[in-house]
Design an enzyme around this catalytic site. Structure first.
Site, short mmCIF file in Angstrom:
data_model
loop_
_atom_site.label_atom_id
_atom_site.label_comp_id
_atom_site.label_asym_id
_atom_site.label_seq_id
_atom_site.Cartn_x
_atom_site.Cartn_y
_atom_site.Cartn_z
N HIS A 95 -1.26 -9.35 2.37
CA HIS A 95 -0.79 -9.95 1.40
C HIS A 95 -0.08 -11.44 2.02
CE1 HIS A 95 -0.13 -7.08 -2.05
NE2 HIS A 95 -1.02 -6.89 -1.39
N GLU A 97 2.45 -13.12 1.92
CA GLU A 97 3.82 -12.99 2.64
C GLU A 97 3.74 -12.04 3.91
OE1 GLU A 97 4.43 -13.02 -1.85
OE2 GLU A 97 3.09 -12.42 -0.43
N CYS A 125 5.31 -9.48 -4.81
CA CYS A 125 5.15 -7.93 -5.04
C CYS A 125 6.03 -7.29 -4.47
CB CYS A 125 3.60 -7.33 -4.90
SG CYS A 125 3.29 -7.16 -2.97
N CYS A 128 5.59 -6.74 -0.51
CA CYS A 128 6.24 -7.96 -0.01
C CYS A 128 7.80 -8.15 -0.10
CB CYS A 128 5.39 -9.26 -0.34
SG CYS A 128 3.65 -9.01 -0.08
#
Length: 198
Positions: A95, A97, A125, A128
């Site tokens: 992801h 991040e 999310c 993350c």
């Protein structure tokens, strides 16, 4: 009599001016500086958020992954950034991040993001968010909400729901195999003299 009153009035005015200069003026100057500083910070925040959004669009357009971007800043300098690379690397953990955190920590040669600000194009999310907490930045600034993400097909609400459930009631089968060996490793860690806590 008039002169006395005028002298008294002048002294009173002097006391008022002195009080203003000594007490009120510094506070007024501080408040003005604080407001200007906040305005400047907000402008910087907007710039970095726009950069994160631009990264989200770049990753999406290139087919690297979903429309998510992240920028990590320390002392006014970008030290790590990235977009979603799940499809590019066949990595479900890639992801934006996570990608940005990995690059930032490599740049700093540290596993923590002390005094850093994390800017994300969307509310992080659960995965993350957990990584961000472990990295310990100064703060997080995000643009779109998790509800906006859900409306675009990235709904992570079920993960929050699963976490709240007892292990036996979760949709993903999770089994524990009790063994003393696993606990022994923790005991060894606690007694390890050269360990570096984090």
């Amino acid at each position: 009599m008039v002169q006395r009153l005028w002298r008294y009035r002048s002294k009173a005015h002097k006391r008022i001016i002195y009080t203003f200069n000594a007490l009120i003026a510094p506070k007024a100057i501080f408040l003005l500086y604080f407001k200007l500083n906040i305005k400047e910070m907000q402008t910087q925040d907007q710039q970095y958020i726009k950069r994160a959004i631009a990264l989200a669009r770049k990753g999406m357009d290139s087919g690297a992954g979903g429309p998510f971007g992240c920028v990590i800043v320390k002392d006014g300098q970008v030290i790590g950034e990235g977009h979603n690379e799940v499809l590019l690397n066949n990595d479900p953990t890639a992801h934006a991040e996570i990608v940005a955190i990995r690059r930032a920590t490599q740049h700093l040669q540290s596993f923590q993001l002390n005094d850093c600000i994390v800017y994300t194009s969307c509310e992080p999310c659960p995965m993350c968010l957990g990584a961000i907490y472990w990295a310990r930045p100064l703060k997080v600034v995000y643009a779109a909400t998790k509800h906006d993400a859900a409306a675009a097909g990235f709904d992570d609400s079920f993960i929050y729901e699963e976490i709240e459930l007892p292990v036996a009631r979760r949709k993903l089968p999770i089994q524990q195999l009790s063994t003393e060996d696993a606990v022994e490793v923790f005991s060894e860690w606690k007694s390890k003299s050269d360990k570096k806590p984090y």
